[in-house]
Design a protein around this motif. Structure first.
Motif, PDB file in Angstrom:
ATOM      1  N   LYS A   1       0.826  -1.215   0.000  1.00 49.55           N
ATOM      2  CA  LYS A   1       0.000   0.000   0.000  1.00 49.55           C
ATOM      3  C   LYS A   1       0.856   1.259   0.000  1.00 49.55           C
ATOM      4  CE  LYS A   1      -3.949   2.314   0.717  1.00 49.55           C
ATOM      5  NZ  LYS A   1      -4.910   2.476  -0.379  1.00 49.55           N
ATOM      6  N   ARG A   2       1.902   1.256   0.828  1.00 50.83           N
ATOM      7  CA  ARG A   2       2.754   2.453   0.957  1.00 50.83           C
ATOM      8  C   ARG A   2       4.045   2.209   0.172  1.00 50.83           C
ATOM      9  NH1 ARG A   2       2.747   2.229   7.375  1.00 50.83           N
ATOM     10  NH2 ARG A   2       3.437   0.171   6.704  1.00 50.83           N
ATOM     11  N   VAL A   3       4.269   3.039  -0.842  1.00 52.28           N
ATOM     12  CA  VAL A   3       5.424   2.846  -1.731  1.00 52.28           C
ATOM     13  C   VAL A   3       6.348   4.050  -1.645  1.00 52.28           C
ATOM     14  CG1 VAL A   3       6.184   2.416  -4.099  1.00 52.28           C
ATOM     15  CG2 VAL A   3       3.994   1.478  -3.316  1.00 52.28           C
ATOM     16  N   ALA A   4       7.630   3.772  -1.431  1.00 56.66           N
ATOM     17  CA  ALA A   4       8.651   4.827  -1.494  1.00 56.66           C
ATOM     18  C   ALA A   4       9.420   4.663  -2.797  1.00 56.66           C
ATOM     19  CB  ALA A   4       9.600   4.730  -0.309  1.00 56.66           C
ATOM     20  N   ILE A   5       9.539   5.753  -3.552  1.00 57.03           N
ATOM     21  CA  ILE A   5      10.316   5.735  -4.790  1.00 57.03           C
ATOM     22  C   ILE A   5      11.594   6.524  -4.536  1.00 57.03           C
ATOM     23  CG2 ILE A   5      10.392   6.446  -7.211  1.00 57.03           C
ATOM     24  CD1 ILE A   5       7.351   6.096  -7.301  1.00 57.03           C
ATOM     25  N   VAL A   6      12.722   5.842  -4.664  1.00 58.45           N
ATOM     26  CA  VAL A   6      14.019   6.488  -4.441  1.00 58.45           C
ATOM     27  C   VAL A   6      14.518   6.980  -5.793  1.00 58.45           C
ATOM     28  CG1 VAL A   6      16.367   6.212  -3.580  1.00 58.45           C
ATOM     29  CG2 VAL A   6      14.476   4.957  -2.491  1.00 58.45           C
ATOM     30  N   GLY A   7      14.485   8.285  -5.976  1.00 58.00           N
ATOM     31  CA  GLY A   7      14.868   8.883  -7.254  1.00 58.00           C
ATOM     32  C   GLY A   7      13.683   9.591  -7.872  1.00 58.00           C
ATOM     33  N   GLY A   8      13.759  10.900  -7.956  1.00 58.34           N
ATOM     34  CA  GLY A   8      12.644  11.689  -8.475  1.00 58.34           C
ATOM     35  C   GLY A   8      12.923  12.257  -9.839  1.00 58.34           C
ATOM     36  N   GLY A   9      13.611  11.485 -10.694  1.00 63.56           N
ATOM     37  CA  GLY A   9      13.812  11.912 -12.071  1.00 63.56           C
ATOM     38  C   GLY A   9      12.558  11.646 -12.885  1.00 63.56           C
ATOM     39  N   LEU A  10      12.699  11.684 -14.201  1.00 66.90           N
ATOM     40  CA  LEU A  10      11.568  11.454 -15.089  1.00 66.90           C
ATOM     41  C   LEU A  10      10.888  10.118 -14.785  1.00 66.90           C
ATOM     42  CD1 LEU A  10      11.520  12.079 -18.912  1.00 66.90           C
ATOM     43  CD2 LEU A  10      10.868   9.853 -18.042  1.00 66.90           C
ATOM     44  N   VAL A  11      11.694   9.064 -14.610  1.00 65.11           N
ATOM     45  CA  VAL A  11      11.143   7.722 -14.365  1.00 65.11           C
ATOM     46  C   VAL A  11      10.399   7.675 -13.037  1.00 65.11           C
ATOM     47  CG1 VAL A  11      11.723   5.279 -14.032  1.00 65.11           C
ATOM     48  CG2 VAL A  11      12.922   6.618 -15.775  1.00 65.11           C
ATOM     49  N   GLY A  12      11.026   8.217 -11.989  1.00 66.01           N
ATOM     50  CA  GLY A  12      10.393   8.212 -10.670  1.00 66.01           C
ATOM     51  C   GLY A  12       9.084   8.982 -10.654  1.00 66.01           C
ATOM     52  N   ALA A  13       9.049  10.126 -11.351  1.00 65.93           N
ATOM     53  CA  ALA A  13       7.836  10.948 -11.387  1.00 65.93           C
ATOM     54  C   ALA A  13       6.713  10.233 -12.134  1.00 65.93           C
ATOM     55  CB  ALA A  13       8.136  12.298 -12.045  1.00 65.93           C
ATOM     56  N   GLU A  14       7.037   9.623 -13.284  1.00 70.05           N
ATOM     57  CA  GLU A  14       6.002   8.907 -14.047  1.00 70.05           C
ATOM     58  C   GLU A  14       5.479   7.702 -13.268  1.00 70.05           C
ATOM     59  OE1 GLU A  14       7.437   7.988 -17.976  1.00 70.05           O
ATOM     60  OE2 GLU A  14       6.915   9.980 -18.729  1.00 70.05           O
ATOM     61  N   LEU A  15       6.387   6.985 -12.590  1.00 68.86           N
ATOM     62  CA  LEU A  15       5.962   5.839 -11.779  1.00 68.86           C
ATOM     63  C   LEU A  15       5.075   6.281 -10.622  1.00 68.86           C
ATOM     64  CD1 LEU A  15       8.983   3.381 -11.362  1.00 68.86           C
ATOM     65  CD2 LEU A  15       6.695   2.832 -12.204  1.00 68.86           C
ATOM     66  N   ALA A  16       5.416   7.409 -10.013  1.00 71.41           N
ATOM     67  CA  ALA A  16       4.626   7.919  -8.880  1.00 71.41           C
ATOM     68  C   ALA A  16       3.195   8.198  -9.311  1.00 71.41           C
ATOM     69  CB  ALA A  16       5.275   9.191  -8.325  1.00 71.41           C
ATOM     70  N   GLU A  17       3.046   8.815 -10.479  1.00 68.97           N
ATOM     71  CA  GLU A  17       1.703   9.125 -10.991  1.00 68.97           C
ATOM     72  C   GLU A  17       0.923   7.829 -11.255  1.00 68.97           C
ATOM     73  OE1 GLU A  17      -0.019  12.592 -13.936  1.00 68.97           O
ATOM     74  OE2 GLU A  17       1.884  11.662 -14.473  1.00 68.97           O
ATOM     75  N   PHE A  18       1.599   6.879 -11.888  1.00 70.24           N
ATOM     76  CA  PHE A  18       1.009   5.580 -12.218  1.00 70.24           C
ATOM     77  C   PHE A  18       0.531   4.845 -10.961  1.00 70.24           C
ATOM     78  CE2 PHE A  18       1.891   0.968 -12.956  1.00 70.24           C
ATOM     79  CZ  PHE A  18       1.018   0.730 -14.012  1.00 70.24           C
ATOM     80  N   LEU A  19       1.377   4.847  -9.921  1.00 73.85           N
ATOM     81  CA  LEU A  19       1.041   4.111  -8.692  1.00 73.85           C
ATOM     82  C   LEU A  19      -0.030   4.827  -7.875  1.00 73.85           C
ATOM     83  CD1 LEU A  19       4.644   2.998  -7.651  1.00 73.85           C
ATOM     84  CD2 LEU A  19       2.836   1.565  -8.618  1.00 73.85           C
ATOM     85  N   ALA A  20       0.004   6.156  -7.866  1.00 81.63           N
ATOM     86  CA  ALA A  20      -1.023   6.913  -7.133  1.00 81.63           C
ATOM     87  C   ALA A  20      -2.400   6.646  -7.738  1.00 81.63           C
ATOM     88  CB  ALA A  20      -0.703   8.403  -7.160  1.00 81.63           C
ATOM     89  N   GLU A  21      -2.446   6.544  -9.073  1.00 79.87           N
ATOM     90  CA  GLU A  21      -3.718   6.227  -9.747  1.00 79.87           C
ATOM     91  C   GLU A  21      -4.228   4.844  -9.370  1.00 79.87           C
ATOM     92  OE1 GLU A  21      -3.023   6.530 -13.912  1.00 79.87           O
ATOM     93  OE2 GLU A  21      -2.997   8.730 -13.926  1.00 79.87           O
ATOM     94  N   ARG A  22      -3.330   3.995  -8.883  1.00 81.41           N
ATOM     95  CA  ARG A  22      -3.702   2.634  -8.504  1.00 81.41           C
ATOM     96  C   ARG A  22      -3.780   2.461  -6.990  1.00 81.41           C
ATOM     97  NH1 ARG A  22      -2.304   3.300 -13.170  1.00 81.41           N
ATOM     98  NH2 ARG A  22      -2.840   1.916 -14.891  1.00 81.41           N
ATOM     99  N   GLY A  23      -4.101   3.563  -6.336  1.00 79.29           N
ATOM    100  CA  GLY A  23      -4.424   3.511  -4.916  1.00 79.29           C
ATOM    101  C   GLY A  23      -3.258   3.377  -3.963  1.00 79.29           C
TER     102      GLY A  23
END
Length: 430
Positions: A290-312
Motif C-alpha cells: 500500500k505504501r510505496v517509497a520511490i528512491v529517485g525523483g527523475g523522469l522515471v520516478g515521477a512517471e511511476l509515482a503518478e502511475f502508482l497513485a492512480e492505482r491507490g
C-alpha cells in the motif's frame, strides 16, 4: 485555481486531449461562420469532430511537428503510418530559451533542408550494417539505414522490439502509440529482424558487417544504500520483469504466490506483451504494498509515482536534488508536479536515503545548516535511479575489427529523445 506553471498546460498548450473541443462545439451552435478548433487533437478525434458537426476545421500544432506528412497520410488512407506526438513538450519548451523548435520523436524537425537530399536518395556506398538492440535508438537507426539502401540486420535479445520504451509505455500511454509505430515501421522496411537472439561476437562476426551500431541500452548500477537488497525492494529492471512477464519476473522480490500465478497467466494470455492490457490489469493486481517509497525523483520516478497513485498506492518520492523530474521539458514538469501533488503524492527533495529498513526508509537532509534524519513508512521500495552508460556491452563486440558505434542509452541515459535522435544521426551519417 491552477498555479501559473500548471495553468500553462491548461491553456494555451492544453494537456487534456481535446481540451478546447467543448468550447468550439458551443460556439458553433451560435454562429454561421466556420469554426476552427485546436488543442491536442489526434487524427481520430479530429475525424469525429468534423463528422459530428462539432467543428468545421481542425488545427494541429504539435502533431504536425512530429509528422509534417500527417495530413497527406490521412488523405491517402495511411493513418497507421502517422508518427504520433507523445506530448512531451520538448517543442514547447524551446521558445522559452529563444531556441529553434525541436521534436523528441522527429529528428528532422527544423532540419528539413539539411537532411532532405539524404532522405530522398540511397547511399552511393551501401554498407552491411548490424544493429544490436531493438529499443528506440536501434529501431530508428535500422529504419534510416534501410531507407538509405544499406543492408540491415537487427538483433534483439527479447522476443519483442521496444526495449525500455515498452516499460515507459506502461505509466505514460502516449509512449505506447510510439512503440507500436516504431514496431510497424521497421517491419515494413527491408530489415532482417533477429528477435529473441542475443548478439555475440560470433553471430555478429559471421555476418561480416561493415559497421555495428550498438544500441544495447543502459546498465543498472548496484545500489549502495544499506537495505537495498531486502525482499521488498525493487529496481526498475525487476519491476519491469514482474509487470511485463520478463525472464526473471516470477523470481523477483516479494512476489507472492498469487503474484507468480498472475504473471504466469499474463505470459500465457499475452497480456504482459501489451502495455494497454497490462495498464488495465495493473489496476487489479500489482506486486506492491500500500505504501510505496520511490528512491529517485527523475523522469522515471515521477512517471511511476503518478502511475502508482492512480492505482491507490500512498506514494512518497525521495529525490537528492532540489527539483524533481529535471529531465522533463519544463512545461510538462509543471503539469506532472501539479498532478502528483493533487493525487496526494509526497515529494521530498534534498533527501538522501541512508537506509532501507523492513518497514521504513530513512533519509537525511540539511535544514538551516543542520543535517537531520527523517523516516517514512514503506511496504515496498522502488529504486528509480542508477542507470548508466554501458561500455562493457559495447566493448564485448570490439574484437570484430569493424567500427562499433554506441548509440542511445548505451553511451549515457538520454530517454526517448536522446535515443531516437542518436539512432537517426548514426544511420544518416553512414
Amino acid at each position: 485555481g491552477n498555479p501559473i506553471g500548471a495553468g500553462f498546460t491548461k491553456a494555451p498548450l492544453v494537456h487534456t486531449e481535446g481540451g478546447f473541443v467543448d468550447f468550439a462545439a458551443e460556439i458553433k451552435k451560435r454562429v454561421n461562420v466556420p469554426v476552427m478548433v485546436a488543442g491536442r487533437i489526434p487524427p481520430k478525434l479530429g475525424d469525429e469532430l468534423i463528422r459530428d458537426g462539432r467543428a468545421d476545421v481542425v488545427s494541429m500544432g504539435r502533431q504536425l511537428l512530429a509528422d509534417p506528412e500527417t495530413v497527406n497520410k490521412l488523405a491517402a488512407g495511411r493513418a497507421h503510418e502517422v508518427r504520433p506526438c507523445v506530448y512531451c513538450y520538448v517543442c514547447v519548451a524551446q521558445p522559452f530559451f529563444d531556441q529553434p523548435v525541436r521534436c523528441a520523436v522527429n529528428p528532422v524537425a527544423a532540419n528539413e533542408e539539411k537532411y532532405a537530399e539524404k532522405l530522398r536518395t540511397k547511399s552511393p556506398t551501401p554498407k552491411k550494417v548490424v544493429v544490436v538492440g531493438g529499443g528506440p535508438a536501434g529501431v530508428e537507426a535500422a529504419c534510416i539505414a534501410a531507407m538509405r539502401g544499406h543492408e540491415v540486420v537487427l538483433f534483439e535479445k527479447n522476443r519483442e522490439l521496444g526495449g525500455t520504451l515498452r516499460f515507459a509505455a506502461l505509466p505514460y500511454e502516449p509512449n505506447e502509440k510510439l512503440l507500436h509505430w516504431l514496431d510497424a515501421r521497421v517491419r515494413k522496411l527491408p530489415v532482417t529482424l533477429r528477435l529473441g537472439v542475443a548478439a555475440t561476437p560470433e553471430n555478429v562476426g559471421a555476418l561480416a558487417p561493415d559497421v555495428v551500431l550498438a544500441a544495447v541500452g543502459a546498465v543498472r548500477e548496484r545500489s549502495d544504500i544499506p537495505g537495498a537488497d531486502r525482499d521488498h525492494v525493487w529496481d526498475g529492471d525487476q519491476l519491469r520483469d514482474a509487470l511485463a512477464g520478463g525472464a526473471s519476473g516470477a523470481s523477483a522480490p516479494s512476489v507472492s504466490a498469487f503474484g507468480k500465478l498472475a504473471i504466469g497467466v499474463g505470459r500465457l494470455t499475452g497480456i504482459t506483451n501489451d502495455p494497454a492490457k497490462l495498464r488495465q490489469a495493473s489496476r487489479l493486481y500489482m506486486p506492491l504494498g500500500k505504501r510505496v517509497a520511490i528512491v529517485g525523483g527523475g523522469l522515471v520516478g515521477a512517471e511511476l509515482a503518478e502511475f502508482l497513485a492512480e492505482r491507490g498506492r500512498e506514494v512518497t518520492v525521495l529525490e537528492e536534488e532540489s527539483v524533481v523530474a529535471t529531465e522533463m521539458a519544463h512545461p510538462r514538469r509543471w503539469r506532472v508536479l501539479h498532478d502528483l501533488r493533487e493525487a496526494g503524492v509526497r515529494l521530498e527533495t534534498d533527501a538522501r536515503v541512508v537506509e532501507i529498513g523492513a518497514t521504513t526508509v530513512r533519509f537525511e537532509r540539511e535544514v538551516e545548516g543542520e543535517r537531520g534524519v527523517e523516516e517514512i513508512a514503506a511496504d515496498s521500495v522502488i529504486l528509480a535511479r542508477g542507470l548508466a552508460a554501458n561500455p562493457a556491452a559495447v566493448e564485448a563486440l570490439a574484437g570484430l575489427g569493424v567500427p562499433i558505434v554506441a548509440i542511445g542509452d548505451a553511451k549515457g541515459v538520454g530517454y526517448i529523445e536522446g535515443a531516437i535522435h542518436d539512432g537517426f544521426h548514426a544511420a544518416i551519417d553512414l
